[in-house]
Scaffold this active site. Structure first.
Site, PDB file in Angstrom:
ATOM      1  N   ARG A  45      -2.595  -1.991  -3.756  1.00 16.88           N
ATOM      2  CA  ARG A  45      -3.518  -1.136  -3.676  1.00 16.88           C
ATOM      3  C   ARG A  45      -3.893  -0.077  -3.990  1.00 16.88           C
ATOM      4  O   ARG A  45      -3.077   0.942  -4.286  1.00 16.88           O
ATOM      5  CB  ARG A  45      -4.126  -0.770  -1.501  1.00 16.88           C
ATOM      6  N   ARG A  51     -12.782  15.406   7.975  1.00 17.23           N
ATOM      7  CA  ARG A  51     -13.665  14.674   6.569  1.00 17.23           C
ATOM      8  C   ARG A  51     -15.508  15.594   6.594  1.00 17.23           C
ATOM      9  O   ARG A  51     -15.631  15.003   7.304  1.00 17.23           O
ATOM     10  CB  ARG A  51     -13.622  14.141   5.412  1.00 17.23           C
ATOM     11  N   GLU A  83      -7.527  -5.975   5.438  1.00 20.20           N
ATOM     12  CA  GLU A  83      -7.742  -4.988   3.512  1.00 20.20           C
ATOM     13  C   GLU A  83      -6.452  -5.258   3.327  1.00 20.20           C
ATOM     14  O   GLU A  83      -6.259  -6.305   1.800  1.00 20.20           O
ATOM     15  CB  GLU A  83      -7.325  -3.821   3.662  1.00 20.20           C
ATOM     16  N   ASN A 134       1.085  -1.156  -0.315  1.00 25.73           N
ATOM     17  CA  ASN A 134      -0.278   0.057  -0.482  1.00 25.73           C
ATOM     18  C   ASN A 134       1.082   1.359  -0.121  1.00 25.73           C
ATOM     19  O   ASN A 134       1.273   1.937   1.017  1.00 25.73           O
ATOM     20  CB  ASN A 134      -0.950   0.061   1.342  1.00 25.73           C
ATOM     21  N   HIS A 144     -13.495   2.546   0.381  1.00 32.02           N
ATOM     22  CA  HIS A 144     -13.241   1.700   1.181  1.00 32.02           C
ATOM     23  C   HIS A 144     -13.716   0.408   0.482  1.00 32.02           C
ATOM     24  O   HIS A 144     -14.400  -0.702   1.600  1.00 32.02           O
ATOM     25  CB  HIS A 144     -13.312   2.119   2.286  1.00 32.02           C
TER      26      HIS A 144
END
Ligand code: AMP
Length: 400
Positions: A94, A244, A387, A7, A183
């Site tokens: 990823r 956010r 993940e 990643n 996601h």
């Protein structure tokens, strides 16, 4: 089969080497502060076992490719090496945004690069670094399949009425403005895990999956396929997140520009970095917010209320989208750890057949667990996301 999962971020590289015979982690590492005066590499071999060895290197790491080389050296040579380079069968990467073209994982071929480069404008902060990592790994492992696993891929089954914005149509055709979600690897992973925990086929289930960490999103999954998700063109839309805003009236931009004289870059920065929980109460870590609530901080309470209310509204709308719901899954930092957020989210949902078992919900665990009562019509689960393992599984399936 051994899969190296990478990643690659803007100034960091996270990696795991996974032995797919038993899905155990052989090495887990993080290279940080790439390009700064002093870089740091921390790694663990066989983490969480009695063979665990921790390593920390501090030295300048000028580029990502040097960071990756250093990580491979640690894995494959030296006193704590766990395998040779030849023993790494697949590398999985990823990638945040795949656009409409990359709606499933791919093994990189040379002719893909123009289309891959095209995706960079959809995630300018992430995709160049993600794809850069893939380029570096291709040089290091020229004969090993490099698989790209896209965060948006799971959401590509959304129907047009869910992914289109009501904007002039040419912005979709010419600028590719639509909802893509994010996601996706995590939503897909926990949906599949939930099905197997409930001894059902995911194709026979309707699920709502809630990935709630510093970033947060919620998906409606019908017969195993995503039919709606809360993040949009970018990961700004939807739920209230750490910093956010999630959903706001789009006219807020103009209002701020006119009333505060802010330019578009400043407004964008506020919505991404100064809003959400942090905007409401000055803190973006839920643990700090709970501590502040204990001391009577009203703003912290407001932040929790806005966040859980927004999630509850989305759950309600996804119940309407799905028609019937078999299970709801919480995952990621807050979803896995925060019983108060989970309980508040489901406040008042009992008439809809969603009942949380207060005692089980409050019990801390790293394991997947059902937190609803036996008579709850909808099963509510906490399932830790993974993940890296999801990427490794996808990469292995494709490269086999
Ligand atoms: P993630 O982005 O999935 O790594 O989640 C990070 C966020 O999870 C943090 O910012 C915290 O708000 C939250 N978090 C992590 N651990 C806990 C915990 N034990 N209790 C409540 N929230 C937590």
């Amino acid at each position: 089969m051994k899969v190296l999962v990478i990643n690659s971020g803007s100034s960091s590289i996270k990696y795991q080497l996974i032995d797919m015979t038993d899905e155990s982690v052989m090495v887990s590492g993080l290279v940080e502060r790439i390009g700064e005066e002093q870089g740091v590499l921390t790694s663990k071999t066989f983490p969480g076992t009695d063979r665990e060895v921790k390593t920390k290197l501090e030295q300048p790491i000028p580029t990502h490719s040097e960071g990756l080389q250093l990580s491979i050296d640690l894995i494959c040579t030296g006193e704590n090496a766990v395998c040779t380079m030849d023993e790494i069968d697949v590398v999985g990467h990823r990638v945040v945004a795949g656009g409409e073209k990359f709606n499933h994982p791919v093994i990189i071929t040379e002719d893909m690069w123009p289309d891959l480069t095209e995706t960079e404008r959809l995630a300018p902060l992430h995709n160049p670094a993600n794809l850069g990592g893939a380029k570096d790994a291709t040089k290091l492992f020229p004969n090993v399949p490099q698989v790209l696993v896209f965060d948006t891929a799971f959401h590509q089954t959304m129907p047009p009425h869910a992914y289109m914005y009501a904007l002039p149509y040419e912005y979709y055709e010419e600028d590719h403005i639509r909802r893509y979600g994010a996601h996706g690897t995590s939503h897909k992973y926990v949906a599949n895990e939930c099905a197997s925990l409930m001894d059902k086929k995911v194709e026979d289930m309707n699920l709502i999956t809630i990935h709630m960490g510093n970033g947060a999103s919620i998906s409606a999954v019908k017969n195993g396929l995503c039919v709606d998700t809360s993040m949009g063109l970018t990961p700004l839309e939807g739920l209230v997140m750490g910093t956010r805003s999630g959903d706001v009236d789009p006219a807020v931009h103009n209002y701020l520009a006119v009333n505060r004289g802010l330019d578009i870059a400043a407004i964008d920065n506020i919505l991404h970095k100064e809003s959400g929980l942090k905007g409401l109460c000055g803190m973006n870590d839920m643990r700090d917010i709970h501590a502040a609530i204990e001391k009577g901080d009203e703003r912290a309470q407001l932040a929790l209320d806005v966040q859980t209310y927004r999630t509850r509204k989305y759950i309600g709308s996804y119940m309407a989208v799905l028609g019937s719901v078999d299970a709801i899954v919480f995952t990621a930092g807050i979803g896995e750890n925060d019983d108060i957020v989970r309980a508040e989210t489901f406040k008042g949902m009992e008439p809809f057949g969603m009942k949380i078992d207060t005692e089980i919900n409050a019990t801390r665990s790293k394991e997947a667990r059902k937190i609803s009562t036996e008579d709850s019509a909808v099963a509510i689960w906490v399932i830790p996301t993974n993940e890296e393992l999801a990427i490794a599984r996808e990469a292995m399936m494709l490269a086999k």
